[in-house]
Design a protein around this motif. Structure first.
Motif, short mmCIF file in Angstrom:
data_model
loop_
_atom_site.label_atom_id
_atom_site.label_comp_id
_atom_site.label_asym_id
_atom_site.label_seq_id
_atom_site.Cartn_x
_atom_site.Cartn_y
_atom_site.Cartn_z
N LEU A 270 -4.49 0.04 8.56
CA LEU A 270 -5.61 -0.08 7.63
C LEU A 270 -5.64 -1.49 7.09
O LEU A 270 -4.62 -2.18 7.06
CB LEU A 270 -5.51 0.95 6.50
N GLN A 271 -6.81 -1.94 6.67
CA GLN A 271 -6.96 -3.26 6.08
C GLN A 271 -7.60 -3.12 4.69
O GLN A 271 -8.41 -2.22 4.47
CB GLN A 271 -7.82 -4.15 6.98
N TYR A 272 -7.23 -4.04 3.81
CA TYR A 272 -7.72 -3.98 2.44
C TYR A 272 -7.63 -5.37 1.82
O TYR A 272 -6.94 -6.26 2.34
CB TYR A 272 -6.90 -2.99 1.61
N CYS A 273 -8.28 -5.55 0.70
CA CYS A 273 -8.20 -6.80 -0.06
C CYS A 273 -7.42 -6.54 -1.34
O CYS A 273 -7.84 -5.73 -2.17
CB CYS A 273 -9.60 -7.31 -0.41
N PRO A 274 -6.26 -7.21 -1.53
CA PRO A 274 -5.48 -6.97 -2.74
C PRO A 274 -6.25 -7.25 -4.04
O PRO A 274 -6.16 -6.47 -4.98
CB PRO A 274 -4.29 -7.94 -2.58
#
Length: 293
Positions: A270-274
């Protein structure tokens, strides 16, 4: 994996080209892809394509099967799995039947004007599944589907998510809860809603669920609008061009400029923006992370 927007676009693309055409024959090239035996593929010879549709991430081609006793309606239902796709051909290089087990083609449908379509699957993990049924509900995966994610109102959306305790990323992609969302668009939805993928569904507030519902509708509707009308061969590129975090590890977030991070699992990531989603803190690279609940 093709998700709701791509499957809906494939249904629309096929509807424009195949509806009204008569099936010349169906060739099964990957025996393991065909999950049913009655009616047999030979029963579709002479049938007319009458419509196309979608059930979650399943593609449905409806045919008036004149070759069957009573001329029953038949549904060619396909789950494209992770590496499957539909390729429409204006013509085929040869009229000779394909040899089973050769190449990526799992099934070919030839139509009476010389055109038709192939269902293909790349790679070695062959999970594409094709069903010939008189009712889509006879397909186990379709029978288990929850309501379509674009068809539910805010209260139903919240109730369905809260019915399954777990990390919101995983629950949002459970097809029995809500049908249509997969790995890529769940990343995009959670980024738009500014929610951690590890947030627990039973701890989400009413306001957070309302924002998540609106983000889901926005992301998927925008993706459908971009995809419908595209040629089948262009859909994968269109999907990639519209993604803001999924598949963009190490690149800047288009909203805040922070570096997109990822969490890897055994067979997915999964990818996300902190900054946008987890208060600036990175998630531990484990499914059971205790960070940012």
């Amino acid at each position: 994996m093709p998700e709701l927007p791509e499957v809906q676009a494939l249904a629309a693309y096929l509807r424009e080209r195949a509806v009204g055409r008569r099936v010349e024959r169906v060739e099964v090239c990957a025996i393991n892809a065909l999950k049913t035996y009655d009616p047999p593929p030979s029963a579709l010879a002479g049938s007319v394509v009458t419509g196309t549709g979608r059930h979650g991430k399943f593609l449905d081609v409806t045919l008036d099967a004149a070759g069957m006793t009573g001329g029953a309606e038949v549904h060619l239902v396909t789950h494209l799995a992770r590496a499957g796709w539909l390729h429409y051909r204006e013509s085929f290089p040869s009229a000779a039947p394909l040899k089973p087990g050769k190449g990526p083609i799992a099934l070919r449908v030839r139509l009476d004007d010389g055109s038709g379509f192939d269902l293909t699957e790349a790679g070695t993990q062959k999970k594409l599944a094709v069903y010939l049924v008189t009712d889509p509900a006879q397909v186990p995966g379709v029978a288990r589907l929850g309501p379509d994610v674009l068809a539910v109102d805010r209260d139903t959306f919240a109730r369905r998510l809260r019915s399954r305790r777990g990390q919101v990323k995983g629950v949002l992609t459970e097809q029995e809860v809500l049908a249509g969302v997969g790995n890529a668009y769940s990343d995009e939805i959670l980024h738009t809603a500014r929610l951690s993928p590890f947030a627990l569904t039973n701890r989400l507030t009413d306001d957070q669920l309302a924002v998540l519902h609106e983000a889901t509708r926005q992301v998927l509707t925008d993706a459908v609008d971009r995809s419908v009308g595209q040629r089948a061969a262009e859909l994968k590129g269109e999907k990639r061009s519209g993604l803001r975090v999924h598949g963009r590890t190490g690149l800047p977030c288009p909203v805040c400029g922070d570096q997109v991070k990822d969490v890897s699992f055994a067979d997915s990531s999964l990818q996300y923006c902190p900054t946008c989603q987890t208060g600036g803190r990175p998630l531990a690279d484990r499914r059971l992370s205790r960070l940012v609940r």
